[in-house]
Write a protein that holds these residues in place. Structure first.
Motif, PDB file in Angstrom:
ATOM      1  N   PRO A  98       0.829  -1.209   0.000  1.00  0.00           N
ATOM      2  CA  PRO A  98       0.000   0.000   0.000  1.00  0.00           C
ATOM      3  C   PRO A  98       0.862   1.257   0.000  1.00  0.00           C
ATOM      4  N   LYS A  99       0.246   2.375  -0.370  1.00  0.00           N
ATOM      5  CA  LYS A  99       0.930   3.665  -0.285  1.00  0.00           C
ATOM      6  C   LYS A  99       0.576   4.405   1.004  1.00  0.00           C
ATOM      7  N   LEU A 122       8.156   1.127  12.299  1.00  0.00           N
ATOM      8  CA  LEU A 122       7.315   1.912  11.391  1.00  0.00           C
ATOM      9  C   LEU A 122       8.123   2.997  10.685  1.00  0.00           C
ATOM     10  N   GLN A 123       9.029   3.628  11.422  1.00  0.00           N
ATOM     11  CA  GLN A 123       9.868   4.658  10.809  1.00  0.00           C
ATOM     12  C   GLN A 123      10.749   4.062   9.709  1.00  0.00           C
ATOM     13  N   LEU A 129       9.792   1.859   2.186  1.00  0.00           N
ATOM     14  CA  LEU A 129       8.671   1.583   1.291  1.00  0.00           C
ATOM     15  C   LEU A 129       7.995   2.842   0.760  1.00  0.00           C
ATOM     16  N   GLY A 130       8.432   4.009   1.229  1.00  0.00           N
ATOM     17  CA  GLY A 130       7.814   5.252   0.782  1.00  0.00           C
ATOM     18  C   GLY A 130       6.374   5.398   1.238  1.00  0.00           C
TER      19      GLY A 130
END
Length: 256
Positions: A98-99, A122-123, A129-130
């Motif tokens: 996902p984005k 998460l960071q 992954l952008g």
């Protein structure tokens, strides 16, 4: 997940898509009858043609990406800790590339040391992954650490949108934001602020007060606040806030 009664939700100018969700409680967001492998593989089985060895290989990649060993694939949720399950929830959420990732209080059910591990994960994933993250939290320490921009809400209304650095440098413009920041208990000097006491309690969201929703508790309230709801107005640096005090000060300055 729920059909809106009106309006629309957009990301990057398009109807919401290419998004996934990480829920607050990892113990309730996994089917207890599914193995970890089956849970992580579920979005791939539903939305792709991956099967057999290719599917198992992708699951192993996802487990590795969140720092989980492959040998837990055949275990069940009750055999794992909350921190492990939340890592796996993140693995499941990124399975379809996902984005946009929405995270609802993803660390609130975890111990402080485990919270830091999940936030750092998460960071890292955001960089690699952008990803765009919408991180929902009441923990201002976490918000400060993870956010570029902050949206502050009260009774379901957006009252301020600010660059994170401006907000935590003491440049908040809305009285509710000021009160939130002053309520943080910390030994860090750069986060210490004068206390802004709030009277009363949060009103019933189903029956909000007229005018500004915050006016019954605001230390700066004046008559206009009691009958007219403020709109979001620019406060500089692409920030906005919904407070009559801002426009009143502008009017006074303009008269001078």
């Amino acid at each position: 997940m729920i059909e809106p009664t009106g309006g629309s939700v957009q990301f990057d100018g398009d109807p919401l898509r290419e998004m996934q969700m990480v829920f607050q409680n990892p113990y309730s967001s996994f089917d207890p009858r599914f193995t970890i492998s089956r849970s992580v593989a579920e979005p791939l089985v539903t939305h792709t043609r991956l099967r057999g060895a290719a599917l198992r290989g992708r699951v192993r990649e996802l487990l590795d990406s969140v720092g989980m060993p492959g040998d837990i694939a055949n275990r069940y949720p009750h055999e794992l800790s909350g921190g492990q399950l939340q890592r796996l929830a993140i693995a499941r959420a990124i399975a379809l590339n996902p984005k946009f990732l929405v995270l609802d209080e993803p660390t609130s059910a975890l111990d402080v040391s485990v919270q830091a591990q999940v936030i750092n994960l998460l960071q890292r994933l955001r960089r690699e992954l952008g990803l765009t993250l919408l991180f929902i939290s009441h923990d201002l320490g976490v918000v400060r650490h993870v956010s570029d921009r902050v949206i502050v809400m009260y009774l379901g209304k957006v009252v301020e949108v600010s660059d994170s650095r401006d907000l935590f440098a003491g440049r908040a413009k809305h009285p509710y934001t000021e009160a939130l920041l002053s309520s943080v208990v910390t030994v860090a000097k750069d986060l210490q602020q004068d206390r802004t006491p709030l009277a009363g309690s949060v009103p019933d969201g189903a029956n909000p007060p007229p005018g500004c929703p915050f006016h019954p508790r605001c230390p700066y309230v004046f008559e206009r606040c009691r009958h007219e709801e403020p709109e979001l107005v620019p406060t500089g640096n692409h920030n906005v806030a919904a407070c009559h005090l801002i426009t009143e000060k502008e009017n006074i300055n303009a008269e001078r």
